[in-house]
Design an enzyme around this catalytic site. Structure first.
Site, PDB file in Angstrom:
ATOM      1  N   ASP A 102       0.817  -1.212   0.000  1.00  0.00           N
ATOM      2  CA  ASP A 102       0.000   0.000   0.000  1.00  0.00           C
ATOM      3  C   ASP A 102       0.852   1.263   0.000  1.00  0.00           C
ATOM      4  O   ASP A 102       0.534   2.244  -0.684  1.00  0.00           O
ATOM      5  CB  ASP A 102      -0.918   0.027   1.226  1.00  0.00           C
ATOM      6  CG  ASP A 102      -2.041  -0.996   1.146  1.00  0.00           C
ATOM      7  OD1 ASP A 102      -2.213  -1.612   0.077  1.00  0.00           O
ATOM      8  OD2 ASP A 102      -2.735  -1.184   2.160  1.00  0.00           O
TER       9      ASP A 102
ATOM     10  N   TYR B 132      -9.915  -7.506  -5.019  1.00  0.00           N
ATOM     11  CA  TYR B 132     -10.893  -6.425  -5.051  1.00  0.00           C
ATOM     12  C   TYR B 132     -11.624  -6.403  -6.393  1.00  0.00           C
ATOM     13  O   TYR B 132     -11.083  -6.806  -7.417  1.00  0.00           O
ATOM     14  CB  TYR B 132     -10.200  -5.080  -4.841  1.00  0.00           C
ATOM     15  CG  TYR B 132      -9.785  -4.783  -3.417  1.00  0.00           C
ATOM     16  CD1 TYR B 132      -9.414  -5.789  -2.530  1.00  0.00           C
ATOM     17  CD2 TYR B 132      -9.727  -3.476  -2.953  1.00  0.00           C
ATOM     18  CE1 TYR B 132      -9.021  -5.501  -1.239  1.00  0.00           C
ATOM     19  CE2 TYR B 132      -9.325  -3.175  -1.658  1.00  0.00           C
ATOM     20  CZ  TYR B 132      -8.974  -4.191  -0.811  1.00  0.00           C
ATOM     21  OH  TYR B 132      -8.587  -3.903   0.470  1.00  0.00           O
TER      22      TYR B 132
ATOM     23  N   GLU C 123      -9.376  -7.674  -9.598  1.00  0.00           N
ATOM     24  CA  GLU C 123      -8.001  -8.148  -9.454  1.00  0.00           C
ATOM     25  C   GLU C 123      -7.975  -9.665  -9.586  1.00  0.00           C
ATOM     26  O   GLU C 123      -8.838 -10.357  -9.048  1.00  0.00           O
ATOM     27  CB  GLU C 123      -7.449  -7.763  -8.074  1.00  0.00           C
ATOM     28  CG  GLU C 123      -7.416  -6.271  -7.809  1.00  0.00           C
ATOM     29  CD  GLU C 123      -6.997  -5.938  -6.387  1.00  0.00           C
ATOM     30  OE1 GLU C 123      -6.535  -4.813  -6.166  1.00  0.00           O
ATOM     31  OE2 GLU C 123      -7.149  -6.811  -5.493  1.00  0.00           O
TER      32      GLU C 123
END
Length: 418
Positions: free
Chosen positions: A50, A369, A386
């Site tokens: 992230d 996701y 994804e």
């Protein structure tokens, strides 16, 4: 232009670049009916972490019959703040002005979520920009943090929007789903209780000013999406589906357009993998309508069965299978342990807890996701998700599919174990 033709169509829009470790994550998808345009967004990262996000990228796709022609990948450099990384795309289309609002967060440098939670010091900014030509060009970024959150930020360790699409209600209100980590108490310089709770940012003046709704409590809830469904005698209800770490999806309802939500409940038909995963939900009016639904024992479920989730103000009208033919469609990994096998579920009676179908598997293998979009009036849906051969962060695929395919799993019993 890259073309995907006929239905149940699939194309890779963002591909991991192994040589330089560039990875694309966090898909968001928007369909703009007047221009028959898809906008597909993702984060560009220098690794899968992230804190290694850099900026957003996007592609424009145009529907032509039952096919989609995709333009090239473009960096969205307008959606940046100096010294910050851009994350969590959340687009919404405003039908009156034709504007596309794109919300996102800008996080300072490489500050991790873990660091923010440890110290209770938020490093994220609430930002947006908009396009007036279906994504061909974009305006300047605007930082809404002080205007919308203001002094309440001292109680937030960090926050994010979406990810995935926002919605516009029939009333005209624009809704951006979000979540924040609330600090309930401190010990010396450290927050000793930090828990995530979902909430909505909203606008009642076509995007001119924005406000912050109340938190969904007491259940821990995170990344979420919402959909508007009919309730009693024309009363519209907002349904929220939220990520939890507690094995099952959280569901909550609002009767005031998302300002306040009732106490959320875990739905044991909708499993979460270990740690949870983001999921997507949309409301739709299907072209094909089955007449019955079954419970887990195979018996027909009466269409007037009441949902234990809702209070009396939310009850649907007598004799409703879904009162106005509005359904929910939901995408999420179906495996109980890992992010595997992306499934599409439908619920033909949105206020009933027992009406979720078995999942129609859209992608077998690693899946993460996702974001759904409805192609209105054509019985078509789109999903940006994804996936990969070994890991779910290898690529982001786009798939166009029909309501007939989803209805091929035409019973409403609990999803089977994976």
């Amino acid at each position: 232009m890259e073309e995907v033709s006929s239905c149940s169509l699939r194309s890779t829009l963002f591909q991991q670049e192994e040589q330089n470790r560039i990875t694309y994550r966090i898909p968001a998808l928007l369909y703009i009916p007047p221009t028959h345009t898809f906008l597909a967004f993702a984060e560009m990262r220098t690794s899968s972490r992230d804190e290694d996000a850099v900026y957003l990228v996007f592609r424009r796709g145009v529907m032509k019959g039952c096919s989609v022609e995709w333009g090239p990948q473009q960096p969205l450099m307008e959606a940046t703040l100096p010294g910050h990384r851009t994350m969590s795309p959340c687009p919404v289309w405003e039908k009156n002005t034709g504007r596309v609002y794109l919300f996102f967060i800008c996080v300072q440098g490489h500050v991790s979520e873990r660091w923010q939670l440890l110290w209770g010091r938020n490093a994220a900014r609430l930002c947006f920009l908009y396009s007036e030509d279906s994504g061909c060009s974009w305006g300047e970024v605007k930082d809404l943090t002080e205007e919308v959150v203001g002094s309440e930020m001292k109680h937030w360790a960090t926050f994010a929007v979406g990810p995935g699409h926002g919605i516009q209600l029939q009333s005209g209100r624009l809704l951006i789903p979000a979540y924040a980590y609330l600090i309930s108490c401190w010990f010396l310089c450290f927050p000793c209780s930090v828990k995530p709770h979902s909430l909505m940012f909203y606008s009642d003046d076509l995007g001119v000013t924005w406000h912050c709704g109340k938190f969904i409590k007491p259940q821990v809830t995170g990344e979420c999406q919402v959909a508007e469904v009919p309730g009693k005698a024309g009363n519209l209800v907002l349904y929220c589906s939220a990520r939890t770490p507690n094995k099952f999806r959280a569901e909550a309802f609002s009767t005031d357009s998302g300002d306040c939500f009732q106490k959320p409940t875990l739905n044991q038909q909708l499993c979460e993998p270990r740690g949870g995963c983001q999921g997507s939900v949309v409301s739709t009016r299907p072209l094909k309508m089955p007449y019955t639904c079954q419970d887990s024992s195979g018996k027909d479920v009466p269409s007037t069965q009441k949902c234990p989730l809702m209070d009396r103000s939310l009850e649907v009208e007598e004799g409703a299978g879904a009162p106005s033919g509005t359904w929910l469609l939901y995408s999420h990994p179906t495996n109980k342990k890992k992010r595997m096998n992306l499934g599409i579920y439908y619920n033909q009676n949105p206020l009933e807890v027992n009406y979720w179908s078995r999942p129609w598997i859209l992608n077998r293998g690693p899946s993460g996701y996702s974001d759904l979009a409805v192609v209105e009036g054509q019985g078509l849906f789109a999903c940006l998700f994804e996936c990969g051969e070994r890991h779910e962060d290898e690529k982001i695929d786009f798939c166009l599919f029909s309501d007939q395919e989803v209805l091929s799993c035409d019973d409403c019993t609990s999803p089977s174990s994976n």
